[in-house]
Design a protein around this motif. Structure first.
Motif, PDB file in Angstrom:
ATOM      1  N   LEU A   1       4.858 -29.162  43.495  1.00 49.98           N
ATOM      2  CA  LEU A   1       4.389 -29.397  44.724  1.00 49.98           C
ATOM      3  C   LEU A   1       3.058 -30.087  44.685  1.00 49.98           C
ATOM      4  CD1 LEU A   1       4.965 -29.917  47.713  1.00 49.98           C
ATOM      5  CD2 LEU A   1       4.062 -27.561  48.081  1.00 49.98           C
ATOM      6  N   ILE A   2       2.842 -31.059  44.481  1.00 45.18           N
ATOM      7  CA  ILE A   2       1.458 -31.588  44.230  1.00 45.18           C
ATOM      8  C   ILE A   2       0.631 -32.377  45.309  1.00 45.18           C
ATOM      9  CG2 ILE A   2       2.025 -31.794  41.541  1.00 45.18           C
ATOM     10  CD1 ILE A   2       2.455 -34.522  41.944  1.00 45.18           C
ATOM     11  N   PRO A   3      -0.584 -32.716  45.325  1.00 46.09           N
ATOM     12  CA  PRO A   3      -1.361 -33.456  46.103  1.00 46.09           C
ATOM     13  C   PRO A   3      -0.600 -35.082  46.181  1.00 46.09           C
ATOM     14  CG  PRO A   3      -2.996 -32.130  45.142  1.00 46.09           C
ATOM     15  CD  PRO A   3      -1.566 -31.953  44.380  1.00 46.09           C
TER      16      PRO A   3
ATOM     17  N   LEU B   1      -4.440 -33.631  53.221  1.00 47.29           N
ATOM     18  CA  LEU B   1      -3.218 -33.155  54.166  1.00 47.29           C
ATOM     19  C   LEU B   1      -1.899 -33.909  53.792  1.00 47.29           C
ATOM     20  CD1 LEU B   1      -5.303 -33.140  57.567  1.00 47.29           C
ATOM     21  CD2 LEU B   1      -4.809 -31.291  56.154  1.00 47.29           C
ATOM     22  N   ALA B   2      -1.778 -34.158  52.718  1.00 42.96           N
ATOM     23  CA  ALA B   2      -0.603 -34.868  52.267  1.00 42.96           C
ATOM     24  C   ALA B   2      -0.064 -34.182  51.030  1.00 42.96           C
ATOM     25  CB  ALA B   2      -0.503 -36.330  52.180  1.00 42.96           C
ATOM     26  N   TRP B   3       1.291 -34.171  50.732  1.00 46.94           N
ATOM     27  CA  TRP B   3       1.845 -33.529  49.457  1.00 46.94           C
ATOM     28  C   TRP B   3       2.858 -34.279  49.104  1.00 46.94           C
ATOM     29  CZ3 TRP B   3       0.047 -30.834  53.549  1.00 46.94           C
ATOM     30  CH2 TRP B   3      -1.050 -30.003  53.417  1.00 46.94           C
TER      31      TRP B   3
ATOM     32  N   PHE C   1       5.252 -35.314  52.474  1.00 47.22           N
ATOM     33  CA  PHE C   1       5.102 -34.676  53.777  1.00 47.22           C
ATOM     34  C   PHE C   1       3.518 -34.438  54.110  1.00 47.22           C
ATOM     35  CE2 PHE C   1       5.305 -31.050  51.318  1.00 47.22           C
ATOM     36  CZ  PHE C   1       4.550 -30.149  51.788  1.00 47.22           C
ATOM     37  N   GLY C   2       3.305 -34.482  55.271  1.00 47.86           N
ATOM     38  CA  GLY C   2       1.869 -34.030  55.503  1.00 47.86           C
ATOM     39  C   GLY C   2       1.551 -33.692  56.871  1.00 47.86           C
TER      40      GLY C   2
ATOM     41  N   MET D   1       7.358 -36.377  57.717  1.00 45.11           N
ATOM     42  CA  MET D   1       8.217 -36.384  56.256  1.00 45.11           C
ATOM     43  C   MET D   1       8.955 -37.640  55.968  1.00 45.11           C
ATOM     44  SD  MET D   1      10.622 -33.080  54.889  1.00 45.11           S
ATOM     45  CE  MET D   1      12.278 -33.642  55.330  1.00 45.11           C
ATOM     46  N   VAL D   2       8.751 -37.727  54.666  1.00 43.05           N
ATOM     47  CA  VAL D   2       9.661 -38.999  54.360  1.00 43.05           C
ATOM     48  C   VAL D   2      10.619 -38.512  53.180  1.00 43.05           C
ATOM     49  CG1 VAL D   2       9.718 -41.255  53.118  1.00 43.05           C
ATOM     50  CG2 VAL D   2       7.808 -40.616  54.523  1.00 43.05           C
TER      51      VAL D   2
END
Length: 158
Positions: free
Chosen positions: A15-17, A54-56, A68-69, A82-83
């Motif tokens: 899980l990354i920026p 604010l998105a990962w 998502f974010g 979320m996509v």
């Protein structure tokens, strides 16, 4: 930037920026493919809503499987977006556990009193996922979607 750790991830997951190139590498499926056809400049629309910090991106085996974010409205209130992409369904238990942990950390760090999401009324998978994350239906948004479908407004109140 929040650091979620990796307690709920396997060695093949990260899980990354979020970075813009993640969106280009994400293999869309189902509703998202449909929306990409309906929403002009779909990729730019997603990029415009992916606020830095604010998105990962969720990565599995080196490929993005979801993005998502949060989209803040004002202090304590934000929309979760979320996509999902191909491969997201491969670890549903880890996805739910991870999402619960992430939302709890977001609520605490940003002192959120209300998180909300829009869920397509006839998307049972998305609805059940939202319920598993302790979102409840607040109401129905008639003809809300880009295709004119009805959506549930679902909230998680703290």
């Amino acid at each position: 930037m929040l650091s979620f750790g990796n307690k709920f991830l396997s060695t093949s997951q990260q899980l990354i920026p979020f970075q813009p190139e993640h969106l280009l590498r994400l293999e869309l499926k189902g509703d998202e493919l449909h929306f990409a056809d309906l929403i002009p400049n779909y990729h730019q629309y997603i990029l415009d809503n992916a606020i830095p910090e604010l998105a990962w991106t969720g990565i599995r085996d080196g490929k993005p499987v979801l993005i998502f974010g949060l989209r803040p409205y004002w202090v304590g209130v934000a929309e979760v977006w979320m996509v999902p992409g191909r491969g997201i369904e491969r670890n549903p238990i880890a996805l739910v556990k991870g999402a619960r942990q992430i939302l709890a950390q977001i609520e605490q760090k940003y002192n959120m009193k209300r998180l909300q999401i829009a869920v397509r009324k006839h998307n049972d998978t998305a609805y059940n996922f939202a319920k598993s994350l302790y979102f409840t239906v607040e109401g129905v948004m008639t003809k809300f979607g880009p295709d004119g479908d009805d959506y549930f407004m679902m909230t998680r109140i703290r």
